[in-house]
Write a protein that holds these residues in place. Sequence first.
Motif, short mmCIF file in Angstrom:
data_model
loop_
_atom_site.label_atom_id
_atom_site.label_comp_id
_atom_site.label_asym_id
_atom_site.label_seq_id
_atom_site.Cartn_x
_atom_site.Cartn_y
_atom_site.Cartn_z
N VAL A 1 2.60 17.91 -13.19
CA VAL A 1 3.71 17.00 -13.46
C VAL A 1 4.91 17.69 -14.09
N VAL B 1 5.86 18.74 -9.58
CA VAL B 1 7.04 18.03 -10.04
C VAL B 1 7.80 18.93 -11.00
N GLY C 1 10.32 13.98 -11.33
CA GLY C 1 9.62 13.11 -12.25
C GLY C 1 10.31 11.79 -12.51
N PRO D 1 6.63 10.46 -11.22
CA PRO D 1 6.23 11.40 -12.28
C PRO D 1 4.79 11.88 -12.19
N VAL D 2 3.91 11.10 -11.58
CA VAL D 2 2.50 11.48 -11.42
C VAL D 2 2.11 11.16 -9.98
N LEU E 1 -5.43 16.73 -12.26
CA LEU E 1 -4.10 16.35 -12.76
C LEU E 1 -3.79 17.16 -14.01
N LEU F 1 -1.27 17.56 -17.02
CA LEU F 1 -0.22 16.97 -17.83
C LEU F 1 0.29 17.99 -18.84
N TYR G 1 4.68 6.18 -15.00
CA TYR G 1 3.91 7.27 -15.58
C TYR G 1 2.64 6.73 -16.24
#
Length: 281
Positions: free
Chosen positions: A7, A37, A163, A167-168, A183, A185, A223
């Motif tokens: 992200v 992203v 994003g 964003p995800v 994922l 973060l 998000y």
Amino acid sequence: MLGIIDVGGGMRGIFTAGIYDYLNDQGVQPFDYLIGVSAGSGNMVSYLAKQRGRNLRFYMEYAFRPEYMSARNLLRSGSYIDLDYPYEVISGQEGEDPVDLTAFNASTARYEVVVTDAATGNPVYYDKAQLSGGNYDAIKASCCVPGFCKPYPVNGVPGFDGGVADPVPYKRALEQGCDRLVLLLTRPADYRRPLLEHQGMMEKALRDWPGAYSALLRRSARYNRDVAAVRDMEKEGKALLLAPRDIGGMSTLTKDREAMERLYQMGYEQGERVLEFSLRS
């Protein structure tokens, strides 16, 4: 089909740089599909090109140069970040630290970059072919922070940070065939993005781009919802969510070498979890 989502998060992206360096040190690239992203999309390029340590140089050395990010840039051009500097002067084939395009193009993995269409506020996804010849405009646009930068055009279409619109992008990964996801973060896993701060200032900054501003207003809800959805997948054994324990007060554009070094080490230490997850059937 195994996918990975990065992200981004500006300077906090050094956390995922540590994860990629761990994987490169182990000589593994287990992903069928990678989607990045903002800064995450740039990190992924160095990873696929097998250029261990290249991302770290960007965060710990190049990002501190005034040619890259500075108030001087903002006064001269209207953009705090000179996106051409990292992706042309440094990453170009005649640049200081070029991408190994031969290795990048040799990877059989699919790769996509998320960009926000500045006019509509909708996400646009650019694939590996966009970058194959050394054209990094899609990454530049995906790193183009609203309020700090003017939109950057990709194929003539002005774009902002990916994003803002997505964003995800876990739904995009599922649509592309992934049934298992990692994922990454760059904020703690329990972080919930608040409503947009300084709305009046941002609305003024984006007065020419109302679609992007509307997407920015929706970003926090999207998000929070999408991270929660991936958490549910994780409970089912279909996803792995990795995040730093703390970020040492780092915001998107904070340049703090000590905090960044800690984030990098956190990422490197968590890389083993990615490898273990990728080996599960």
